[in-house]
Motif scaffolding. Sequence first.
Motif, PDB file in Angstrom:
ATOM      1  N   THR A  14      -3.259   2.096   4.777  1.00 22.31           N
ATOM      2  CA  THR A  14      -4.056   1.046   4.806  1.00 22.31           C
ATOM      3  C   THR A  14      -3.581  -0.406   4.924  1.00 22.31           C
ATOM      4  N   PHE A  15      -2.134  -0.357   4.565  1.00 26.36           N
ATOM      5  CA  PHE A  15      -1.490  -1.530   4.655  1.00 26.36           C
ATOM      6  C   PHE A  15      -1.029  -1.794   6.118  1.00 26.36           C
ATOM      7  N   ALA A  16      -0.674  -0.714   6.840  1.00 24.79           N
ATOM      8  CA  ALA A  16      -0.396  -0.765   8.114  1.00 24.79           C
ATOM      9  C   ALA A  16      -1.574  -1.430   8.940  1.00 24.79           C
ATOM     10  N   PHE A  17      -2.779  -0.831   8.550  1.00 27.82           N
ATOM     11  CA  PHE A  17      -4.146  -1.311   9.205  1.00 27.82           C
ATOM     12  C   PHE A  17      -4.542  -2.911   9.122  1.00 27.82           C
ATOM     13  N   VAL A  18      -4.097  -3.103   7.926  1.00 27.58           N
ATOM     14  CA  VAL A  18      -4.297  -4.696   7.530  1.00 27.58           C
ATOM     15  C   VAL A  18      -3.317  -5.483   8.430  1.00 27.58           C
ATOM     16  N   TRP A  19      -2.158  -4.940   8.522  1.00 24.06           N
ATOM     17  CA  TRP A  19      -1.116  -5.798   9.514  1.00 24.06           C
ATOM     18  C   TRP A  19      -1.858  -5.714  10.943  1.00 24.06           C
TER      19      TRP A  19
ATOM     20  N   GLU B  23     -14.886 -11.522   2.194  1.00 21.72           N
ATOM     21  CA  GLU B  23     -15.126 -12.441   1.215  1.00 21.72           C
ATOM     22  C   GLU B  23     -14.501 -11.925  -0.154  1.00 21.72           C
ATOM     23  N   SER B  24     -14.432 -10.613  -0.382  1.00 14.92           N
ATOM     24  CA  SER B  24     -13.858 -10.261  -1.654  1.00 14.92           C
ATOM     25  C   SER B  24     -12.794  -9.048  -1.264  1.00 14.92           C
ATOM     26  N   PRO B  25     -11.592  -9.594  -1.016  1.00 14.43           N
ATOM     27  CA  PRO B  25     -10.561  -8.782  -0.547  1.00 14.43           C
ATOM     28  C   PRO B  25     -10.117  -7.645  -1.353  1.00 14.43           C
ATOM     29  N   LEU B  26     -10.062  -7.898  -2.879  1.00 13.89           N
ATOM     30  CA  LEU B  26      -9.917  -6.644  -3.808  1.00 13.89           C
ATOM     31  C   LEU B  26     -10.717  -5.563  -3.435  1.00 13.89           C
ATOM     32  N   SER B  27     -11.899  -5.920  -3.683  1.00 15.25           N
ATOM     33  CA  SER B  27     -12.945  -4.905  -3.128  1.00 15.25           C
ATOM     34  C   SER B  27     -12.924  -4.157  -1.824  1.00 15.25           C
ATOM     35  N   TYR B  28     -12.562  -5.108  -0.819  1.00 16.04           N
ATOM     36  CA  TYR B  28     -12.439  -4.571   0.349  1.00 16.04           C
ATOM     37  C   TYR B  28     -11.260  -3.485   0.555  1.00 16.04           C
ATOM     38  N   LEU B  29      -9.984  -3.976  -0.062  1.00 14.73           N
ATOM     39  CA  LEU B  29      -8.924  -3.009  -0.067  1.00 14.73           C
ATOM     40  C   LEU B  29      -9.428  -1.461  -0.784  1.00 14.73           C
ATOM     41  N   TYR B  30      -9.996  -1.591  -2.212  1.00 19.27           N
ATOM     42  CA  TYR B  30     -10.452  -0.457  -2.638  1.00 19.27           C
ATOM     43  C   TYR B  30     -11.230   0.310  -1.924  1.00 19.27           C
ATOM     44  N   THR B  31     -12.369  -0.206  -1.213  1.00 19.84           N
ATOM     45  CA  THR B  31     -13.429   0.467  -0.641  1.00 19.84           C
ATOM     46  C   THR B  31     -12.542   1.222   0.565  1.00 19.84           C
ATOM     47  N   SER B  32     -11.591   0.536   1.452  1.00 19.98           N
ATOM     48  CA  SER B  32     -10.954   1.059   2.301  1.00 19.98           C
ATOM     49  C   SER B  32     -10.062   2.289   1.871  1.00 19.98           C
ATOM     50  N   ILE B  33      -9.449   2.106   0.777  1.00 23.15           N
ATOM     51  CA  ILE B  33      -8.602   3.258   0.200  1.00 23.15           C
ATOM     52  C   ILE B  33      -9.596   4.557  -0.174  1.00 23.15           C
ATOM     53  N   LYS B  34     -10.712   4.020  -0.849  1.00 22.74           N
ATOM     54  CA  LYS B  34     -11.624   5.220  -1.015  1.00 22.74           C
ATOM     55  C   LYS B  34     -11.892   5.884   0.168  1.00 22.74           C
TER      56      LYS B  34
ATOM     57  N   LEU C  19       1.624  -9.136  -0.774  1.00 17.67           N
ATOM     58  CA  LEU C  19       0.608  -8.212  -0.976  1.00 17.67           C
ATOM     59  C   LEU C  19       0.853  -7.061  -1.132  1.00 17.67           C
ATOM     60  N   PHE C  20       1.588  -6.279  -0.627  1.00 16.58           N
ATOM     61  CA  PHE C  20       2.195  -5.078  -0.599  1.00 16.58           C
ATOM     62  C   PHE C  20       2.904  -4.878  -2.071  1.00 16.58           C
ATOM     63  N   LEU C  21       3.574  -5.487  -2.555  1.00 18.27           N
ATOM     64  CA  LEU C  21       4.219  -5.336  -4.006  1.00 18.27           C
ATOM     65  C   LEU C  21       3.303  -5.632  -4.841  1.00 18.27           C
ATOM     66  N   LEU C  22       2.376  -6.699  -4.507  1.00 21.47           N
ATOM     67  CA  LEU C  22       1.397  -6.887  -5.765  1.00 21.47           C
ATOM     68  C   LEU C  22       0.292  -5.682  -5.960  1.00 21.47           C
ATOM     69  N   LEU C  23      -0.151  -4.926  -4.853  1.00 22.44           N
ATOM     70  CA  LEU C  23      -1.187  -4.190  -4.910  1.00 22.44           C
ATOM     71  C   LEU C  23      -0.621  -2.606  -4.806  1.00 22.44           C
TER      72      LEU C  23
ATOM     73  N   ASP D  97      -5.727 -11.472  -8.699  1.00 17.56           N
ATOM     74  CA  ASP D  97      -7.281 -11.996  -8.458  1.00 17.56           C
ATOM     75  C   ASP D  97      -7.517 -12.282  -7.074  1.00 17.56           C
ATOM     76  N   ASN D  98      -8.705 -12.330  -6.788  1.00 19.98           N
ATOM     77  CA  ASN D  98      -9.310 -12.347  -5.362  1.00 19.98           C
ATOM     78  C   ASN D  98      -8.760 -13.528  -4.813  1.00 19.98           C
ATOM     79  N   ALA D  99      -8.726 -14.680  -5.542  1.00 21.11           N
ATOM     80  CA  ALA D  99      -8.595 -15.945  -4.920  1.00 21.11           C
ATOM     81  C   ALA D  99      -7.091 -15.675  -4.508  1.00 21.11           C
ATOM     82  N   HIS D 100      -5.936 -15.316  -5.199  1.00 19.68           N
ATOM     83  CA  HIS D 100      -4.782 -15.279  -4.656  1.00 19.68           C
ATOM     84  C   HIS D 100      -4.628 -14.239  -3.480  1.00 19.68           C
ATOM     85  N   ILE D 101      -5.254 -13.300  -3.786  1.00 18.75           N
ATOM     86  CA  ILE D 101      -4.995 -12.164  -2.679  1.00 18.75           C
ATOM     87  C   ILE D 101      -5.619 -12.872  -1.237  1.00 18.75           C
ATOM     88  N   LYS D 102      -6.886 -13.497  -1.419  1.00 18.70           N
ATOM     89  CA  LYS D 102      -7.480 -14.043  -0.265  1.00 18.70           C
ATOM     90  C   LYS D 102      -6.373 -14.911   0.431  1.00 18.70           C
TER      91      LYS D 102
END
Length: 195
Positions: free
Chosen positions: A55-60, A70-81, A26-30, A3-8
């Motif tokens: 994307t994970f390298a960029f995050v680091w 605000e919405s990390p899951l949406s942010y990550l999906y958008t980055s991947i897209k 985070l890496f193992l989770l997603l 969930d977003n709260a855990h990812i945040k």
Amino acid sequence: MPDNAHIKRLLDQIALQDSKAAYKELFLLLYKQLCQFAYGILKSHNDAEEVVSDTFAFVWEKREKLTNIESPLSYLYTSIKNRSLNRIERQKRQRALDTGEWIVPLNSVYFDPEKLLMTEELIQKIRKAIEELPVRCQLIFKLVKEDGLKYKEVADLLQISVKTVETQMAIAIRRLGKCMYLDITAHQGQKTPKK
């Protein structure tokens, strides 16, 4: 489903404490679900893994800015897209691309078989029904039911209206409901409805 709260919380630990443990979690989770999403766009496991790893390298690298998301899951999906589409754009000269043929691998169905007391046979029928959904409908169903995105997040991600997401979800649920109805009537020895 993360969930977003855990990812945040994990992103905050990465951003504020340079926590490698949070980054690893985070890496193992997603990683797997993001690879499946990227694969749905790229149709290549190698390309999907590279995009997600990048994307994970960029995050680091940009971890100090992670607290503003605000919405990390949406942010990550958008980055991947976006990264996937950029990769496709680079490959465009080599091959034609029909985004209408996106393939979404499904590892599981939304329903929890133990909670719903479903038989393995019914699960297989539901999987088959999901796989037979139109490609765009299947992608939207997966993003909502398996990945837990909200209708608005899916609409933003796919650049479609929320109404389209609602319509596609209604189609998916109606077909799955029909599949379940057929299974129930088959077990009761009744004729299957014509349609």
